[in-house]
Scaffold this active site. Structure first.
Site, short mmCIF file in Angstrom:
data_model
loop_
_atom_site.label_atom_id
_atom_site.label_comp_id
_atom_site.label_asym_id
_atom_site.label_seq_id
_atom_site.Cartn_x
_atom_site.Cartn_y
_atom_site.Cartn_z
N HIS A 235 6.25 -0.90 11.08
CA HIS A 235 5.44 -1.38 9.40
C HIS A 235 6.14 -1.70 8.47
CE1 HIS A 235 2.11 -2.52 7.43
NE2 HIS A 235 1.38 -1.15 7.64
N HIS A 276 5.62 -10.96 14.50
CA HIS A 276 4.66 -11.26 13.67
C HIS A 276 3.61 -10.77 14.40
CE1 HIS A 276 2.03 -10.55 10.15
NE2 HIS A 276 3.08 -9.80 9.43
N ASP A 333 10.24 -8.41 5.97
CA ASP A 333 11.07 -7.65 5.62
C ASP A 333 12.98 -8.05 6.70
OD1 ASP A 333 9.84 -5.92 4.57
OD2 ASP A 333 8.31 -6.01 6.68
#
Ligand code: CMC
Length: 392
Positions: A235, A276, A333
């Site tokens: 996460h 994802h 990210d």
């Protein structure tokens, strides 16, 4: 036994009704209260976006001024809370510190459980959003044995983060030019980062906050639970893991071997910053940030060899059937780690900054939930796989 639907990872279950963030994973759409996040990152700022998420609409100019004043009122962290930082052992993980300090806020700010007391909910939300900036900065200051710096009223939220973390109008270590123009450019990049991470529907940490809140627990304690959930590499810890991965790969020439290892699932290695749960086409945040990162690092004159590795990795994965078939694309990210590193933020502060941003989403979702009629405690069931009933 039991006729429950088995849904590990809650992949098929909607656990709430929410009017805050809309995601369309197939088409790469992410909107806060109806506004696409990349538009907000381009035309708004973090504080205004926070108002939007919390209240449902963009503020009028008067509301915006009043909101900023309210945040200023609560920005400083209580001295007794500052003492907490001195008690942590040297090298304590930044997320462990953040988790403890935010949890401790529940002792300083009790909140009544009246779902109709909306005023109190707003106060809790404002206080959290305002104080989180200094809470995050203090982690860095303590780690470096530096004195506490208090926020300034003339700076934006992102500028205050830099000021309270790195000192008087200086920049993170690693940035060469220490002029005001560079300071503003870096602050703008941080602001965009904060906007893009402010909320993301029912991700693991937000769901954690909602589950904790569903028992009518104190909101600060609920947000501390969110910090804990965000900590993990699947996460919030992903951007830190991306940098570690790029460092390990080292050079673009090593990319094919690394990709092969991922495909072979060697030692369980994954391509960090890829994939994802919701986005199965592209992550709109990654698209926006991928372009921004190149622009900002270019303007700053930062030459990061990891950028070349990242580009080679992205190219290799996007053209490889293994990743295409599994619908694995770069997530936000993948790029934020490179940006944060490029502007000199220490790697162990990355997840802290994610938490700083996501606090807005957590508390907006908490507020929405406790104010919805008929709040029900979240209490999933299970498929029991243990011993049958037996006698002693
Ligand atoms: N690298 C290689 N293979 C992957 C990856 C990856 N990053 N992600 C998923 N897969 C494979 C996985 O091995 C599986 O293949 P197979 O069926 O052959 O075993 C398939 O894709 C499905 O994987 P999954 O774990 O069932 O997918 P998920 O939806 O449960 O996981 C995820 C989503 C984000 C946890 C996962 O993609 C992952 O671990 N990514 C790397 C960590 C990361 O970048 N996390 C940040 C997410 S975005 C920020 C946020 O919202 O917090």
């Amino acid at each position: 036994t039991g006729c429950f639907t088995y849904d590990p990872g809650l992949m098929e279950t909607a656990t709430c009704q929410s009017g805050i963030t809309f995601l369309d994973g197939d088409n790469g759409v992410c909107c806060y209260r109806g506004y696409p996040v990349d538009q907000l990152a381009q035309h708004s700022d973090f504080v205004t976006t926070a108002y939007l998420l919390l209240h449902g609409d963009l503020p009028t100019p008067e509301q915006d001024i009043a909101w900023r004043r309210e945040l200023q009122k609560y920005m400083v962290v209580n001295t007794r809370l500052v003492e907490f930082y001195r008690s942590f052992p040297d090298g304590a993980h930044p997320m462990a510190q953040m988790n403890s300090v935010v949890g401790a806020m529940s002792a300083f700010f009790p909140v009544s459980l009246d779902p109709n007391d909306k005023e109190q909910h707003i106060t809790a939300a404002t206080r959290l959003i305002a104080k989180m900036n200094m809470i995050a900065a203090l982690i860095y200051r303590t780690d470096k044995n530096k004195s506490v710096i208090y926020p300034r009223q003339d700076l934006t939220y992102a500028e205050n983060f830099m000021y309270m973390t790195f000192g008087d109008c200086t920049l993170p270590p690693g940035v060469v030019n220490h002029d005001m123009e560079t300071f503003k450019l870096v602050a703008k990049a941080i602001d965009a980062f904060l906007i893009l991470h402010a909320d993301h529907e029912q991700n693991a940490s937000t769901s954690t906050v909602r589950i904790a809140g569903s028992s009518q627990a104190n909101p600060y304690a609920c947000v501390a639970a969110g910090v804990a959930s965000l900590w993990g590499p699947a996460h919030g810890g992903a951007n830190e893991a991306v940098i570690q991965m790029l460092e390990k790969i080292g050079r673009p020439e090593n990319v094919p071997q690394f990709v092969q290892d991922v495909k072979n699932k060697k030692d369980g290695v994954r391509l960090m910053g890829f994939g994802h749960r919701v986005y199965k086409n592209f992550d709109p945040r990654a698209k926006y940030f991928g372009e921004l990162v190149i622009d900002v690092l270019d303007k700053l004159g930062v030459e990061d060899p990891h950028l070349d590795v990242a580009r080679a990795l992205q190219e290799a994965a996007l053209n490889d059937p293994y990743f295409v078939e599994r619908k694995l694309y770069p997530n936000v990210d993948f790029w934020t780690g490179i940006m944060l590193r490029g502007i000199g933020i220490p790697t162990n502060m990355f997840t802290v900054m994610f938490a700083l941003a996501r606090t807005v989403g957590w508390i907006s979702q908490w507020k929405e939930m406790v104010e919805q009629p008929g709040l029900k405690i979240t209490r999933p069931r299970q498929i029991y796989i243990g011993q049958p009933i037996r006698s002693m």
